[in-house]
Design a protein around this motif. Structure first.
Motif, short mmCIF file in Angstrom:
data_model
loop_
_atom_site.label_atom_id
_atom_site.label_comp_id
_atom_site.label_asym_id
_atom_site.label_seq_id
_atom_site.Cartn_x
_atom_site.Cartn_y
_atom_site.Cartn_z
N ASP A 203 0.83 -1.21 0.00
CA ASP A 203 0.00 0.00 0.00
C ASP A 203 0.86 1.26 0.00
OD1 ASP A 203 -2.70 0.98 0.00
OD2 ASP A 203 -2.33 1.73 2.01
N MET A 211 -4.51 -2.84 -3.92
CA MET A 211 -5.93 -3.16 -3.84
C MET A 211 -6.19 -4.55 -4.40
SD MET A 211 -8.84 -1.86 -2.79
CE MET A 211 -9.33 -3.48 -2.19
N ARG A 214 -5.03 -7.09 -1.89
CA ARG A 214 -5.94 -7.14 -0.74
C ARG A 214 -7.20 -7.95 -1.10
NH1 ARG A 214 -7.19 -3.26 3.94
NH2 ARG A 214 -9.07 -4.23 4.78
N LEU A 215 -7.75 -7.69 -2.28
CA LEU A 215 -8.96 -8.43 -2.68
C LEU A 215 -8.70 -9.94 -2.72
CD1 LEU A 215 -10.87 -6.57 -5.55
CD2 LEU A 215 -11.74 -7.29 -3.31
N TYR A 218 -8.20 -11.14 1.02
CA TYR A 218 -9.35 -11.00 1.91
C TYR A 218 -10.61 -11.73 1.43
CZ TYR A 218 -7.36 -7.57 5.17
OH TYR A 218 -6.61 -6.95 6.15
N THR A 219 -10.60 -12.20 0.19
CA THR A 219 -11.77 -12.92 -0.33
C THR A 219 -11.48 -14.35 -0.74
OG1 THR A 219 -11.41 -12.26 -2.64
CG2 THR A 219 -12.71 -10.75 -1.25
N LEU A 274 -17.68 -9.05 2.27
CA LEU A 274 -16.47 -8.26 2.52
C LEU A 274 -16.48 -7.71 3.94
CD1 LEU A 274 -16.49 -6.15 -0.79
CD2 LEU A 274 -15.17 -8.24 -0.34
N ASP A 275 -15.29 -7.56 4.50
CA ASP A 275 -15.16 -6.91 5.80
C ASP A 275 -15.24 -5.39 5.61
OD1 ASP A 275 -12.05 -5.79 5.99
OD2 ASP A 275 -12.36 -7.42 4.56
N THR A 278 -12.16 -3.64 3.95
CA THR A 278 -12.03 -3.81 2.51
C THR A 278 -13.05 -2.97 1.77
OG1 THR A 278 -11.12 -6.04 2.76
CG2 THR A 278 -12.08 -5.50 0.62
N ALA A 281 -11.65 0.45 1.75
CA ALA A 281 -10.54 0.53 0.80
C ALA A 281 -11.06 0.59 -0.65
CB ALA A 281 -9.62 -0.67 0.98
N LEU A 282 -12.12 -0.13 -0.94
CA LEU A 282 -12.70 -0.10 -2.29
C LEU A 282 -13.34 1.25 -2.59
CD1 LEU A 282 -14.23 -3.69 -2.62
CD2 LEU A 282 -12.56 -2.65 -4.17
N HIS A 349 -5.78 -17.24 2.73
CA HIS A 349 -7.13 -16.90 3.16
C HIS A 349 -7.81 -18.10 3.81
CE1 HIS A 349 -11.00 -14.75 2.94
NE2 HIS A 349 -11.53 -15.90 2.54
#
Length: 400
Positions: A203, A211, A214-215, A218-219, A274-275, A278, A281-282, A349
């Motif tokens: 970042d 990004m 992260r996606l 986190y997913t 999504l949390d 996130t 961030a999106l 994950h």
């Protein structure tokens, strides 16, 4: 004195001929072909007249019951070309089949007539691939790759049997590398602190690509799924994304390569929650993209697309991750960040969720596995350490 019963027309016959090893017998019998014409089939090599008579009776019986198959004299290469043209597969899968047939099947087995292909020949072919099968001449193929190529050949010849081109599938009589020998490379996963460390570094150095990382982390999305995600698939108010498609690289010899969107690996769409972090961030990421060009944030625009609006190239994206990981390791210290592949963000994950006690079914649905059994099989390495926790929890229930 007994007389030999003459065979009626259409029943075939037996003839004796001489070889260096002594007398041998052949059988001949007429068969009706696809367009109503007849031809005579000859089979040689029987040691006794009795053996020949038994074989002839078996052939006639198969014709009478509709089980007789005309052995195909077509070279394997020609049949495989025809077979591939008729397959309904995802473009990337079909391109992979064509490449493996061209590189690993045709050079060694392509000239062999289909009716001469034996299980022994298939075994010898696989052993040769393991020793010297690489197209660049630098050694052999892995058992996993050999098994994959064998599976393609097996499927093609199974269709030949189904369509009456072969009586039996010669791969049924061969021994490919076992599933355990062909297991995928060992997966690696980061710990939560290692993942957080890398994402902070990314970042700070390239928030746009961060990004994407992260996606994935986190997913648990696959690379192609994330790169095919469009803004219409993202519901920031509800905090979820709909994973509906995947993009892959299709390479056809003589045609170059192209990026093609298709279904997800399982063929099914799924929704991934999504949390809050996130989602935030999106929101910020979309605002930055919109300030560059409104076309980048339209509903049809790719979330992780290039600034020109196209797909990121999946393979270049993976190489970019390798470069960023090396830079992060130099900056943070190699002991702070073990080496992993981009796909291992997906494993990370799943591993972190399972180790934290998240139900396997929930993790399986997030990953888009066809069943929870697949998740259990792939991530069984997580479960031994969790067994002690389960035992302690059970004991605590009784002690309480």
């Amino acid at each position: 004195m007994g007389t030999t019963k003459r065979r009626q027309a259409g029943e075939g016959g037996i003839s004796e001929y001489q070889t260096k090893a002594g007398p041998r017998f052949l059988i001949k019998y007429p068969v009706l072909q696809e367009y109503g014409t007849k031809r005579v089939v000859l089979k040689r090599g029987y040691k006794t007249r009795r053996d020949a008579a038994s074989a002839l009776r078996a052939e006639i019986r198969r014709m009478e019951t509709g089980e007789w198959v005309n052995p195909s004299k077509q070279p394997l290469a020609a049949y495989l070309s025809e077979w591939l043209d008729g397959q309904r597969l995802a473009p990337a899968t079909l391109a992979s089949y064509r490449k493996n047939v061209r590189l690993h099947v045709v050079p060694r087995l392509g000239a062999v007539p289909m009716d001469r292909l034996t299980g022994t020949a298939v075994d010898a072919w696989m052993r040769e691939l393991e020793v010297s099968g690489r197209a660049d001449g630098q050694g052999g193929l892995s058992p996993r790759t050999v098994r994959y190529v064998y599976t393609i050949l097996r499927s093609a010849l199974a269709d030949a049997v189904k369509h009456g081109r072969l009586a039996v599938n010669p791969t049924d009589r061969s021994t490919p590398p076992s599933p355990s020998q062909a297991r995928p490379p060992e997966m690696h996963a980061w710990t939560a602190p290692e993942l957080a460390r890398f994402l902070r570094w990314a970042d700070e150095h390239d928030s746009d690509i961060a990004m994407a990382y992260r996606l994935l982390a986190y997913t648990g999305m696959r690379r192609g799924e994330a790169l095919a995600l469009r803004w219409r698939d993202v519901d920031l108010d509800a905090g979820r994304v709909a994973v509906r498609r995947s993009v892959g690289v299709v390479k056809d010899k003589g045609k170059g390569e192209q990026l093609v969107e298709g279904a997800t690996k399982s063929g099914q769409s799924r929704v991934v929650d999504l949390d809050a972090g996130t989602v935030a961030a999106l929101h910020a990421y979309r605002a930055v993209r919109g300030s560059i060009a409104l076309d980048l944030v339209r509903d049809t625009a790719l979330v992780l697309g290039t600034l020109a609006g196209g797909h990121r190239h999946p393979e270049r994206f993976s190489r970019q991750f390798v470069d960023h990981q090396l830079q992060a390791r130099r900056a943070l210290g190699e002991e702070q960040l073990p080496v992993i592949r981009l796909h291992d963000l997906r494993h990370t994950h799943a591993t972190l969720l399972l180790a934290a006690g998240e139900p396997v079914k929930v993790v399986s649905e997030r990953l888009g596995h066809a069943s929870a059994t697949i998740t259990l099989t792939v991530y069984q390495h997580v479960h031994p350490g969790m067994g002690r926790q389960a035992a302690d929890r059970f004991a605590a229930l009784l002690d309480g």
